[in-house]
Design a protein around this motif. Structure first.
Motif, PDB file in Angstrom:
ATOM      1  N   ASP A 175      -7.738   4.924  -4.942  1.00 58.87           N
ATOM      2  CA  ASP A 175      -6.616   3.802  -4.465  1.00 58.87           C
ATOM      3  C   ASP A 175      -6.825   3.362  -3.095  1.00 58.87           C
ATOM      4  O   ASP A 175      -6.979   2.261  -2.900  1.00 58.87           O
ATOM      5  CB  ASP A 175      -5.270   4.370  -4.654  1.00 58.87           C
ATOM      6  CG  ASP A 175      -4.553   4.435  -5.957  1.00 58.87           C
ATOM      7  OD1 ASP A 175      -5.349   3.568  -7.033  1.00 58.87           O
ATOM      8  OD2 ASP A 175      -3.732   5.100  -6.454  1.00 58.87           O
ATOM      9  N   ALA A 176      -7.172   4.344  -2.158  1.00 56.42           N
ATOM     10  CA  ALA A 176      -7.573   3.872  -0.795  1.00 56.42           C
ATOM     11  C   ALA A 176      -8.813   3.090  -0.714  1.00 56.42           C
ATOM     12  O   ALA A 176      -8.710   2.121   0.031  1.00 56.42           O
ATOM     13  CB  ALA A 176      -7.781   5.214  -0.149  1.00 56.42           C
ATOM     14  N   LYS A 177      -9.747   3.580  -1.285  1.00 56.92           N
ATOM     15  CA  LYS A 177     -11.118   2.648  -1.533  1.00 56.92           C
ATOM     16  C   LYS A 177     -10.697   1.445  -1.961  1.00 56.92           C
ATOM     17  O   LYS A 177     -11.164   0.256  -1.437  1.00 56.92           O
ATOM     18  CB  LYS A 177     -11.935   3.356  -2.259  1.00 56.92           C
ATOM     19  CG  LYS A 177     -12.724   4.696  -1.681  1.00 56.92           C
ATOM     20  CD  LYS A 177     -13.638   5.373  -2.594  1.00 56.92           C
ATOM     21  CE  LYS A 177     -14.330   6.406  -1.800  1.00 56.92           C
ATOM     22  NZ  LYS A 177     -15.267   7.265  -2.869  1.00 56.92           N
ATOM     23  N   MET A 178      -9.712   1.176  -3.167  1.00 56.43           N
ATOM     24  CA  MET A 178      -9.390  -0.027  -3.617  1.00 56.43           C
ATOM     25  C   MET A 178      -8.713  -0.765  -2.574  1.00 56.43           C
ATOM     26  O   MET A 178      -9.188  -2.187  -2.510  1.00 56.43           O
ATOM     27  CB  MET A 178      -8.838  -0.004  -4.814  1.00 56.43           C
ATOM     28  CG  MET A 178      -8.285  -1.196  -5.346  1.00 56.43           C
ATOM     29  SD  MET A 178      -6.503  -1.719  -4.750  1.00 56.43           S
ATOM     30  CE  MET A 178      -5.598  -0.555  -5.544  1.00 56.43           C
ATOM     31  N   PHE A 185      -5.710  -4.211   5.909  1.00 61.89           N
ATOM     32  CA  PHE A 185      -6.332  -3.781   7.166  1.00 61.89           C
ATOM     33  C   PHE A 185      -5.918  -2.482   7.590  1.00 61.89           C
ATOM     34  O   PHE A 185      -6.707  -1.808   8.474  1.00 61.89           O
ATOM     35  CB  PHE A 185      -5.674  -4.755   8.148  1.00 61.89           C
ATOM     36  CG  PHE A 185      -4.444  -4.455   8.644  1.00 61.89           C
ATOM     37  CD1 PHE A 185      -3.878  -3.619   9.729  1.00 61.89           C
ATOM     38  CD2 PHE A 185      -3.311  -5.145   7.957  1.00 61.89           C
ATOM     39  CE1 PHE A 185      -2.424  -3.266  10.122  1.00 61.89           C
ATOM     40  CE2 PHE A 185      -2.175  -4.830   8.163  1.00 61.89           C
ATOM     41  CZ  PHE A 185      -1.706  -3.981   9.101  1.00 61.89           C
ATOM     42  N   ALA A 186      -5.085  -1.508   7.093  1.00 61.04           N
ATOM     43  CA  ALA A 186      -4.752  -0.180   7.475  1.00 61.04           C
ATOM     44  C   ALA A 186      -4.231   0.584   6.143  1.00 61.04           C
ATOM     45  O   ALA A 186      -3.688  -0.309   5.214  1.00 61.04           O
ATOM     46  CB  ALA A 186      -3.875  -0.020   8.745  1.00 61.04           C
ATOM     47  N   SER A 203     -13.899   8.212   4.420  1.00 60.67           N
ATOM     48  CA  SER A 203     -14.486   7.485   3.224  1.00 60.67           C
ATOM     49  C   SER A 203     -14.228   6.148   3.435  1.00 60.67           C
ATOM     50  O   SER A 203     -14.947   5.273   2.496  1.00 60.67           O
ATOM     51  CB  SER A 203     -13.792   8.078   2.024  1.00 60.67           C
ATOM     52  OG  SER A 203     -14.153   9.181   1.734  1.00 60.67           O
ATOM     53  N   ILE A 204     -13.353   5.333   4.401  1.00 62.07           N
ATOM     54  CA  ILE A 204     -13.245   4.208   4.291  1.00 62.07           C
ATOM     55  C   ILE A 204     -13.226   3.730   5.816  1.00 62.07           C
ATOM     56  O   ILE A 204     -13.125   4.743   6.674  1.00 62.07           O
ATOM     57  CB  ILE A 204     -11.677   3.808   3.622  1.00 62.07           C
ATOM     58  CG1 ILE A 204     -10.524   4.471   4.577  1.00 62.07           C
ATOM     59  CG2 ILE A 204     -11.710   4.209   2.060  1.00 62.07           C
ATOM     60  CD1 ILE A 204      -8.929   4.176   3.888  1.00 62.07           C
ATOM     61  N   SER A 205     -13.303   2.435   6.115  1.00 59.65           N
ATOM     62  CA  SER A 205     -13.580   1.931   7.271  1.00 59.65           C
ATOM     63  C   SER A 205     -12.267   1.419   8.152  1.00 59.65           C
ATOM     64  O   SER A 205     -12.312   1.062   9.160  1.00 59.65           O
ATOM     65  CB  SER A 205     -14.583   0.696   7.351  1.00 59.65           C
ATOM     66  OG  SER A 205     -14.232  -0.361   6.476  1.00 59.65           O
ATOM     67  N   ILE A 206     -11.361   1.278   7.252  1.00 59.46           N
ATOM     68  CA  ILE A 206     -10.013   0.870   7.715  1.00 59.46           C
ATOM     69  C   ILE A 206      -9.234   1.944   8.302  1.00 59.46           C
ATOM     70  O   ILE A 206      -9.307   2.841   7.802  1.00 59.46           O
ATOM     71  CB  ILE A 206      -9.171  -0.078   6.941  1.00 59.46           C
ATOM     72  CG1 ILE A 206      -8.797   0.965   5.514  1.00 59.46           C
ATOM     73  CG2 ILE A 206      -9.831  -1.388   6.371  1.00 59.46           C
ATOM     74  CD1 ILE A 206      -7.761   0.218   4.627  1.00 59.46           C
ATOM     75  N   PRO A 207      -8.463   1.616   9.230  1.00 61.25           N
ATOM     76  CA  PRO A 207      -7.745   2.843  10.008  1.00 61.25           C
ATOM     77  C   PRO A 207      -6.809   3.468   8.824  1.00 61.25           C
ATOM     78  O   PRO A 207      -5.885   2.886   8.301  1.00 61.25           O
ATOM     79  CB  PRO A 207      -6.790   2.211  10.928  1.00 61.25           C
ATOM     80  CG  PRO A 207      -7.502   1.057  11.281  1.00 61.25           C
ATOM     81  CD  PRO A 207      -8.364   0.369  10.019  1.00 61.25           C
ATOM     82  N   VAL A 208      -6.616   4.820   8.915  1.00 55.91           N
ATOM     83  CA  VAL A 208      -5.655   5.565   8.062  1.00 55.91           C
ATOM     84  C   VAL A 208      -4.663   6.408   9.084  1.00 55.91           C
ATOM     85  O   VAL A 208      -5.004   7.070  10.049  1.00 55.91           O
ATOM     86  CB  VAL A 208      -6.550   6.712   7.352  1.00 55.91           C
ATOM     87  CG1 VAL A 208      -5.379   7.589   6.655  1.00 55.91           C
ATOM     88  CG2 VAL A 208      -7.480   5.968   6.323  1.00 55.91           C
ATOM     89  N   ILE A 209      -3.200   5.867   8.959  1.00 54.18           N
ATOM     90  CA  ILE A 209      -2.546   6.474   9.925  1.00 54.18           C
ATOM     91  C   ILE A 209      -1.577   7.432   8.848  1.00 54.18           C
ATOM     92  O   ILE A 209      -1.189   7.241   7.912  1.00 54.18           O
ATOM     93  CB  ILE A 209      -1.130   5.386  10.096  1.00 54.18           C
ATOM     94  CG1 ILE A 209      -1.987   4.015  10.695  1.00 54.18           C
ATOM     95  CG2 ILE A 209      -0.412   5.954  11.157  1.00 54.18           C
ATOM     96  CD1 ILE A 209      -2.954   4.327  11.864  1.00 54.18           C
TER      97      ILE A 209
END
Length: 272
Positions: A175-178, A185-186, A203-209
Protein backbone atom coordinates in the motif's frame (compact mmCIF):
# COMPACT_ATOMS: atom_id res chain seq x y z
CA UNK A 1 26.93 11.90 10.42
CA UNK A 2 25.11 15.15 11.16
CA UNK A 3 23.27 16.88 8.35
CA UNK A 4 23.26 20.65 7.94
CA UNK A 5 19.74 21.97 8.31
CA UNK A 6 18.55 24.12 5.42
CA UNK A 7 16.76 27.32 6.36
CA UNK A 8 13.37 26.89 4.71
CA UNK A 9 11.44 30.17 4.66
CA UNK A 10 8.26 28.35 3.64
CA UNK A 11 7.67 24.63 3.83
CA UNK A 12 6.13 23.03 0.75
CA UNK A 13 5.52 19.45 -0.32
CA UNK A 14 8.80 19.68 -2.28
CA UNK A 15 10.60 20.87 0.87
CA UNK A 16 9.62 17.66 2.64
CA UNK A 17 10.84 15.48 -0.21
CA UNK A 18 14.12 17.43 -0.23
CA UNK A 19 14.45 16.93 3.54
CA UNK A 20 14.18 13.18 3.12
CA UNK A 21 16.71 13.19 0.29
CA UNK A 22 19.11 15.23 2.44
CA UNK A 23 18.63 13.09 5.56
CA UNK A 24 16.96 15.88 7.54
CA UNK A 25 14.19 14.72 9.89
CA UNK A 26 10.73 16.30 9.57
CA UNK A 27 8.86 17.67 12.60
CA UNK A 28 5.06 17.58 12.63
CA UNK A 29 2.50 18.50 15.28
CA UNK A 30 -1.25 18.97 15.40
CA UNK A 31 -3.01 22.28 15.96
CA UNK A 32 -6.68 23.20 15.84
CA UNK A 33 -6.92 26.92 16.62
CA UNK A 34 -5.25 30.24 15.81
CA UNK A 35 -3.40 30.82 19.09
CA UNK A 36 -1.84 27.38 19.38
CA UNK A 37 -1.01 27.26 15.66
CA UNK A 38 0.80 30.60 15.94
CA UNK A 39 2.96 29.19 18.74
CA UNK A 40 3.67 25.94 16.89
CA UNK A 41 4.58 27.76 13.69
CA UNK A 42 6.81 30.27 15.48
CA UNK A 43 8.63 27.39 17.19
CA UNK A 44 9.71 26.10 13.78
CA UNK A 45 7.59 22.99 13.26
CA UNK A 46 7.70 21.89 9.61
CA UNK A 47 4.18 20.49 9.22
CA UNK A 48 1.02 21.35 11.13
CA UNK A 49 -1.66 18.68 10.96
CA UNK A 50 -5.21 19.85 11.51
CA UNK A 51 -6.15 16.39 12.66
CA UNK A 52 -9.54 14.82 13.13
CA UNK A 53 -8.15 14.21 16.63
CA UNK A 54 -9.86 17.57 17.26
CA UNK A 55 -12.88 15.33 17.80
CA UNK A 56 -11.14 13.99 20.91
CA UNK A 57 -9.08 16.84 22.35
CA UNK A 58 -11.29 19.78 21.39
CA UNK A 59 -14.81 18.31 21.48
CA UNK A 60 -14.41 15.47 23.99
CA UNK A 61 -15.63 12.63 21.79
CA UNK A 62 -14.40 9.10 22.45
CA UNK A 63 -13.38 8.58 18.81
CA UNK A 64 -12.53 10.68 15.75
CA UNK A 65 -15.68 9.60 13.92
CA UNK A 66 -18.17 12.33 15.01
CA UNK A 67 -16.29 15.36 13.68
CA UNK A 68 -17.82 16.81 10.51
CA UNK A 69 -16.35 18.30 7.36
CA UNK A 70 -17.70 21.74 8.33
CA UNK A 71 -16.01 21.48 11.71
CA UNK A 72 -12.70 20.44 10.13
CA UNK A 73 -12.90 23.43 7.79
CA UNK A 74 -13.52 25.72 10.78
CA UNK A 75 -10.47 24.38 12.63
CA UNK A 76 -8.29 24.45 9.51
CA UNK A 77 -9.27 28.04 8.71
CA UNK A 78 -8.26 29.12 12.20
CA UNK A 79 -4.88 27.41 11.84
CA UNK A 80 -4.11 28.73 8.36
CA UNK A 81 -4.64 32.32 9.51
CA UNK A 82 -1.87 31.84 12.08
CA UNK A 83 0.78 30.20 9.93
CA UNK A 84 3.67 31.82 8.05
CA UNK A 85 6.13 28.93 7.56
CA UNK A 86 4.65 25.49 8.18
CA UNK A 87 2.85 23.31 5.65
CA UNK A 88 -0.76 22.86 6.80
CA UNK A 89 -2.25 19.40 6.19
CA UNK A 90 -5.94 18.83 6.90
CA UNK A 91 -7.54 15.47 7.71
CA UNK A 92 -10.53 14.44 5.66
CA UNK A 93 -13.00 13.32 8.35
CA UNK A 94 -14.84 10.02 8.48
CA UNK A 95 -17.69 9.88 5.98
CA UNK A 96 -16.32 12.57 3.68
CA UNK A 97 -14.37 10.34 1.27
CA UNK A 98 -15.06 6.64 1.84
CA UNK A 99 -18.36 6.39 -0.09
CA UNK A 100 -17.07 7.26 -3.57
CA UNK A 101 -14.30 9.14 -5.32
CA UNK A 102 -16.56 12.03 -6.36
CA UNK A 103 -17.50 12.66 -2.73
CA UNK A 104 -13.81 12.52 -1.79
CA UNK A 105 -12.99 15.15 -4.41
CA UNK A 106 -15.86 17.41 -3.35
CA UNK A 107 -14.74 17.23 0.28
CA UNK A 108 -11.12 17.96 -0.62
CA UNK A 109 -12.07 20.93 -2.79
CA UNK A 110 -14.14 22.38 0.05
CA UNK A 111 -11.19 22.08 2.44
CA UNK A 112 -8.77 23.72 0.03
CA UNK A 113 -11.13 26.54 -1.01
CA UNK A 114 -12.79 27.31 2.32
CA UNK A 115 -9.89 26.81 4.75
CA UNK A 116 -6.83 27.69 2.68
CA UNK A 117 -5.11 24.47 3.75
CA UNK A 118 -2.16 23.25 1.71
CA UNK A 119 -2.92 19.51 1.49
CA UNK A 120 -5.30 16.81 2.70
CA UNK A 121 -4.70 13.51 4.48
CA UNK A 122 -6.71 10.31 4.03
CA UNK A 123 -6.61 7.04 5.97
CA UNK A 124 -6.28 3.83 4.00
CA UNK A 125 -4.56 2.05 1.14
CA UNK A 126 -5.81 0.09 -1.86
CA UNK A 127 -9.45 0.46 -0.78
CA UNK A 128 -9.36 4.23 -1.36
CA UNK A 129 -6.94 4.29 -4.30
CA UNK A 130 -9.55 5.64 -6.72
CA UNK A 131 -10.46 8.47 -4.35
CA UNK A 132 -6.84 9.50 -3.90
CA UNK A 133 -6.26 9.45 -7.66
CA UNK A 134 -9.26 11.69 -8.27
CA UNK A 135 -8.09 14.19 -5.64
CA UNK A 136 -4.55 14.19 -7.05
CA UNK A 137 -5.86 14.68 -10.58
CA UNK A 138 -7.50 17.90 -9.38
CA UNK A 139 -4.10 19.20 -8.30
CA UNK A 140 -4.64 18.74 -4.57
CA UNK A 141 -1.64 17.33 -2.63
CA UNK A 142 -2.41 14.17 -0.66
CA UNK A 143 -0.69 12.70 2.41
CA UNK A 144 -1.44 9.04 3.01
CA UNK A 145 -2.00 7.28 6.35
CA UNK A 146 -1.43 3.57 6.99
CA UNK A 147 -1.12 1.27 9.98
CA UNK A 148 -3.48 2.09 12.79
CA UNK A 149 -6.26 4.10 11.17
CA UNK A 150 -8.43 5.55 13.97
CA UNK A 151 -11.42 6.12 11.68
CA UNK A 152 -11.65 2.31 11.38
CA UNK A 153 -11.62 1.71 15.13
CA UNK A 154 -14.93 -0.15 15.14
CA UNK A 155 -13.65 -2.44 12.38
CA UNK A 156 -10.47 -3.30 14.28
CA UNK A 157 -12.04 -3.13 17.74
CA UNK A 158 -8.82 -1.96 19.37
CA UNK A 159 -6.06 0.65 19.18
CA UNK A 160 -3.36 -2.01 19.43
CA UNK A 161 -0.24 -2.15 17.23
CA UNK A 162 -1.01 -3.01 13.60
CA UNK A 163 0.88 -5.09 11.01
CA UNK A 164 2.59 -7.42 13.45
CA UNK A 165 1.67 -10.43 11.32
CA UNK A 166 3.50 -11.09 8.05
CA UNK A 167 0.45 -10.88 5.78
CA UNK A 168 -0.68 -7.50 7.07
CA UNK A 169 2.89 -6.20 7.06
CA UNK A 170 3.35 -7.19 3.40
CA UNK A 171 0.06 -5.53 2.47
CA UNK A 172 1.06 -2.35 4.29
CA UNK A 173 4.34 -2.21 2.36
CA UNK A 174 2.50 -2.72 -0.92
CA UNK A 175 0.00 0.00 0.00
CA UNK A 176 2.86 2.39 0.80
CA UNK A 177 4.45 1.73 -2.59
CA UNK A 178 1.07 2.25 -4.26
CA UNK A 179 0.58 5.59 -2.50
CA UNK A 180 3.98 6.72 -3.71
CA UNK A 181 3.32 5.45 -7.24
CA UNK A 182 0.01 7.29 -7.70
CA UNK A 183 1.48 10.58 -6.44
CA UNK A 184 1.09 11.09 -2.67
CA UNK A 185 3.77 13.48 -1.39
CA UNK A 186 4.16 11.87 2.06
CA UNK A 187 2.83 9.13 4.28
CA UNK A 188 1.97 8.77 7.98
CA UNK A 189 2.57 5.39 9.62
CA UNK A 190 0.78 4.98 12.93
CA UNK A 191 1.51 2.41 15.62
CA UNK A 192 3.33 -0.30 13.69
CA UNK A 193 6.55 -2.21 14.50
CA UNK A 194 9.65 -0.02 14.19
CA UNK A 195 11.47 -2.47 11.89
CA UNK A 196 8.56 -2.51 9.46
CA UNK A 197 8.28 1.29 9.51
CA UNK A 198 11.99 1.63 8.71
CA UNK A 199 11.64 -0.88 5.88
CA UNK A 200 8.79 1.16 4.41
CA UNK A 201 10.77 4.41 4.71
CA UNK A 202 13.74 2.82 2.95
CA UNK A 203 11.55 1.34 0.21
CA UNK A 204 9.91 4.57 -0.99
CA UNK A 205 11.23 8.00 -1.93
CA UNK A 206 8.47 10.08 -0.34
CA UNK A 207 8.77 11.09 3.35
CA UNK A 208 7.37 8.73 5.97
CA UNK A 209 6.18 10.39 9.17
CA UNK A 210 5.78 8.12 12.17
CA UNK A 211 3.65 8.12 15.29
CA UNK A 212 4.46 5.12 17.42
CA UNK A 213 6.51 3.76 14.52
CA UNK A 214 10.05 4.10 15.83
CA UNK A 215 12.98 6.30 14.83
CA UNK A 216 13.83 4.77 11.47
CA UNK A 217 11.35 6.91 9.56
CA UNK A 218 11.79 10.38 8.07
CA UNK A 219 9.93 12.40 10.70
CA UNK A 220 7.66 12.32 13.72
CA UNK A 221 4.17 13.57 14.56
CA UNK A 222 2.42 13.88 17.91
CA UNK A 223 -0.83 15.40 19.11
CA UNK A 224 0.11 18.79 20.56
CA UNK A 225 -2.19 18.55 23.58
CA UNK A 226 -0.64 15.21 24.54
CA UNK A 227 2.95 16.40 24.01
CA UNK A 228 2.59 19.49 26.22
CA UNK A 229 0.62 17.64 28.86
CA UNK A 230 -2.73 19.40 28.57
CA UNK A 231 -4.25 15.94 28.38
CA UNK A 232 -3.09 13.52 31.06
CA UNK A 233 -5.24 10.38 30.82
CA UNK A 234 -3.60 9.21 27.55
CA UNK A 235 -0.10 7.75 28.04
CA UNK A 236 0.97 5.37 25.25
CA UNK A 237 4.57 4.19 25.02
CA UNK A 238 5.36 6.43 22.03
CA UNK A 239 4.31 9.67 23.77
CA UNK A 240 6.98 11.90 25.30
CA UNK A 241 5.55 14.73 27.42
CA UNK A 242 7.67 17.86 27.14
CA UNK A 243 5.55 19.80 29.67
CA UNK A 244 2.87 19.15 32.27
CA UNK A 245 0.43 21.92 31.44
CA UNK A 246 -2.50 20.13 33.03
CA UNK A 247 -0.84 20.40 36.43
CA UNK A 248 0.52 23.92 35.88
CA UNK A 249 -2.76 25.30 34.52
CA UNK A 250 -4.86 23.65 37.21
CA UNK A 251 -2.63 25.21 39.86
CA UNK A 252 -2.70 28.66 38.24
CA UNK A 253 -6.47 28.67 37.72
CA UNK A 254 -7.02 27.44 41.27
CA UNK A 255 -4.84 30.26 42.56
CA UNK A 256 -6.83 32.81 40.53
CA UNK A 257 -10.09 31.49 41.96
CA UNK A 258 -8.67 31.72 45.49
CA UNK A 259 -7.41 35.27 44.89
CA UNK A 260 -10.83 36.38 43.67
CA UNK A 261 -12.53 34.82 46.70
CA UNK A 262 -10.05 36.42 49.13
CA UNK A 263 -10.33 39.81 47.36
CA UNK A 264 -6.58 39.73 46.65
CA UNK A 265 -7.34 40.17 42.94
CA UNK A 266 -7.48 42.81 41.64
CA UNK A 267 -5.10 44.83 43.79
CA UNK A 268 -4.61 48.62 43.63
CA UNK A 269 -2.22 48.38 40.68
CA UNK A 270 -4.62 46.21 38.66
CA UNK A 271 -7.49 48.66 38.35
CA UNK A 272 -8.16 52.07 36.79
Amino acid sequence: MSVAKKDYKKITTKSLIDMKANGEKISMLTAYDFTMAKIVDTAGIDVILVGDSASNVMAGHETTLPITLDQMIYHASSVVRAVDRALVVVDLPFGSYQSDSKEALRSSIRIMKESGGHAVKLEGGREIESSIKKILNAGIPVMGHLGLTPQSIYKFGTYTVRAKEEEEAEQLLEDAKMLERIGCFALVLEKIPAKLAQKVAESISIPVIGIGAGGGVDGQVLVLHDMIGMTHEFSPRFLRRYMNLFEDMTKAIGQYAADVKSKDFPNANEQY
